[in-house]
Write an enzyme that holds these catalytic residues in place. Structure first.
Site, mmCIF file in Angstrom:
data_model
loop_
_atom_site.group_PDB
_atom_site.id
_atom_site.type_symbol
_atom_site.label_atom_id
_atom_site.label_comp_id
_atom_site.label_asym_id
_atom_site.label_seq_id
_atom_site.Cartn_x
_atom_site.Cartn_y
_atom_site.Cartn_z
ATOM 1 N N HIS A 1 -12.897 7.017 -1.231
ATOM 2 C CA HIS A 1 -13.308 5.602 -2.532
ATOM 3 C C HIS A 1 -14.517 6.713 -3.849
ATOM 4 C CE1 HIS A 1 -12.192 3.313 1.071
ATOM 5 N NE2 HIS A 1 -11.621 2.492 -0.341
ATOM 6 N N LEU B 1 0.768 -0.928 0.050
ATOM 7 C CA LEU B 1 -0.486 -0.352 0.376
ATOM 8 C C LEU B 1 0.622 1.289 0.029
ATOM 9 C CD1 LEU B 1 -2.862 -1.282 2.579
ATOM 10 C CD2 LEU B 1 -2.794 -0.879 0.058
ATOM 11 N N GLN C 1 -5.967 1.905 -6.235
ATOM 12 C CA GLN C 1 -7.213 1.150 -6.250
ATOM 13 C C GLN C 1 -8.369 1.640 -6.015
ATOM 14 O OE1 GLN C 1 -7.525 -1.236 -1.822
ATOM 15 N NE2 GLN C 1 -6.894 -3.004 -3.906
ATOM 16 N N PHE C 2 -8.315 3.286 -5.820
ATOM 17 C CA PHE C 2 -9.419 4.453 -5.221
ATOM 18 C C PHE C 2 -9.120 5.142 -5.479
ATOM 19 C CE2 PHE C 2 -11.836 0.401 -3.438
ATOM 20 C CZ PHE C 2 -13.379 0.382 -4.037
ATOM 21 N N ASP C 3 -10.189 6.450 -6.264
ATOM 22 C CA ASP C 3 -9.286 7.860 -6.831
ATOM 23 C C ASP C 3 -8.317 8.727 -5.686
ATOM 24 O OD1 ASP C 3 -11.813 7.996 -5.334
ATOM 25 O OD2 ASP C 3 -12.867 8.220 -7.328
ATOM 26 N N GLY C 4 -9.417 8.489 -4.445
ATOM 27 C CA GLY C 4 -8.822 9.206 -3.076
ATOM 28 C C GLY C 4 -7.646 9.006 -2.691
ATOM 29 N N GLU D 1 0.638 4.271 -2.567
ATOM 30 C CA GLU D 1 1.002 4.592 -4.264
ATOM 31 C C GLU D 1 2.426 5.631 -4.582
ATOM 32 O OE1 GLU D 1 -0.905 5.037 -1.722
ATOM 33 O OE2 GLU D 1 -2.867 3.390 -2.799
#
Length: 323
Positions: free
Chosen positions: A128, A57, A81-84, A59
């Site tokens: 998310h 994890l 994995q998600f926008d935020g 980014e």
């Protein structure tokens, strides 16, 4: 044959892996799991863990690793994995991925595809359901695209992967299960081209990603009012084809721009500016913008009040018709 957007994206990845062994993909849970939305399903099983692999994890580390791999000749596809959770990687994307080609006077390309599931509508928790596209559209050196249909998802992702410039590829997560009759492989319009999804004469709706379907639903609902709305799918924020929208406004005289992101300084402002610059004398009314409110993305139980819907878009159309 009806396919979902998720199936189209998955097939595009498989076909790209098959075509070019320099294509690699990595991110969180993309390997054994096949991604939280199964977009990378069976890639690792078919092509091995040297080409499709899980990461920690981290980014910023994912984006930074892609820079190095691109410099050594690979075509990395990375998944946020998600926008935020894209923001920790923002510095790598803006400072290095976007600038490397210019920094090296064109000698070093950055064929990196940054896949970001984005937008709301699935009842997710904080971080998310965000729409950060304006950050990236404002960064020179990046292409920014988002599909509104399954066929476009296949074609745009394929073109992104084989682009020598970095592409931020926003996947409208609440449209992953949207179906369309299409036979893959398919090639639609290229990056940089907007398309008319529905012709009309009363006013123009311009949208991208998840809002394209909402605007088409609005156009159907508007028929009860006697309004014939034209719907344009922007598809590519950078490069941006304002010509298709200008031509539409020259026919209809009215424009409503729709997106999920907060309205202030959102991409709709760029669309409005281009249209007033190139079609000022065709406008019968000020350009209207319908977007998210200027607040942090709300809790899941409140998102239906945050997201643009048919009623809010119809209200904006009614406003343009008052002039």
């Amino acid at each position: 044959m009806a396919i979902t957007m998720a199936q189209a994206l998955n097939q595009s990845l498989h076909d790209a892996f098959e075509k070019d062994d320099r294509v690699v993909l990595f991110g969180e849970d993309v390997g054994t799991l096949g991604g939280v939305f199964r977009i990378t399903d069976k890639l690792q099983e078919r092509f091995g863990d040297q080409r499709c692999f899980d990461t920690p994890l981290a980014e910023a580390g994912i984006a930074g690793t892609a820079v190095g791999m691109a410099m050594y000749g690979f075509r990395p596809i990375i998944e946020m994995q998600f926008d935020g959770f894209t923001y920790p990687a923002f510095e790598q994307i803006v400072s290095h991925i976007a600038k490397m080609r210019n920094r090296s006077r064109g000698t070093v390309t950055m064929p990196i595809t940054i896949r970001i599931p984005f937008g709301g509508g699935i009842g997710a928790v904080e971080h998310h359901s965000e729409s950060p596209e304006a950050y990236f559209a404002h960064t020179a050196g990046l292409k920014v695209v988002t599909p509104g249909t399954p066929a476009d998802a296949y074609s745009l992702l394929t073109e992104s992967i084989f682009s020598d410039d970095p592409v931020v590829f926003f996947e409208p997560k609440r449209r992953y299960w949207m179906k369309e009759d299409a036979i893959l492989p398919i090639t639609t319009e290229p990056i940089g081209q907007s398309v008319v999804r529905r012709p009309g004469t009363t006013a123009t709706l311009a949208a991208y990603g998840p809002m394209v379907k909402t605007c088409l639903e609005t156009a159907e609902a508007a028929e009860a009012e006697g309004w014939d709305l034209e719907v344009i799918d922007i598809r590519s924020l950078v490069p941006f084809d304002h010509g298709t929208i200008v031509e539409s406004v020259e026919r209809t005289g009215r424009l409503v721009v729709v997106h999920e992101a907060q309205t202030t300084a959102g991409f709709g402002a760029e669309v409005a500016a281009r249209v007033q610059q190139h079609a000022f004398y065709s406008l019968e009314a000020p350009v209207q913008r319908v977007g998210g409110f200027d607040i942090p993305y709300p809790a899941a139980m409140l998102e239906e009040f945050f997201l643009p819907d048919v009623d809010r878009i119809l209200d904006a159309v009614a406003t343009t018709l008052e002039y």
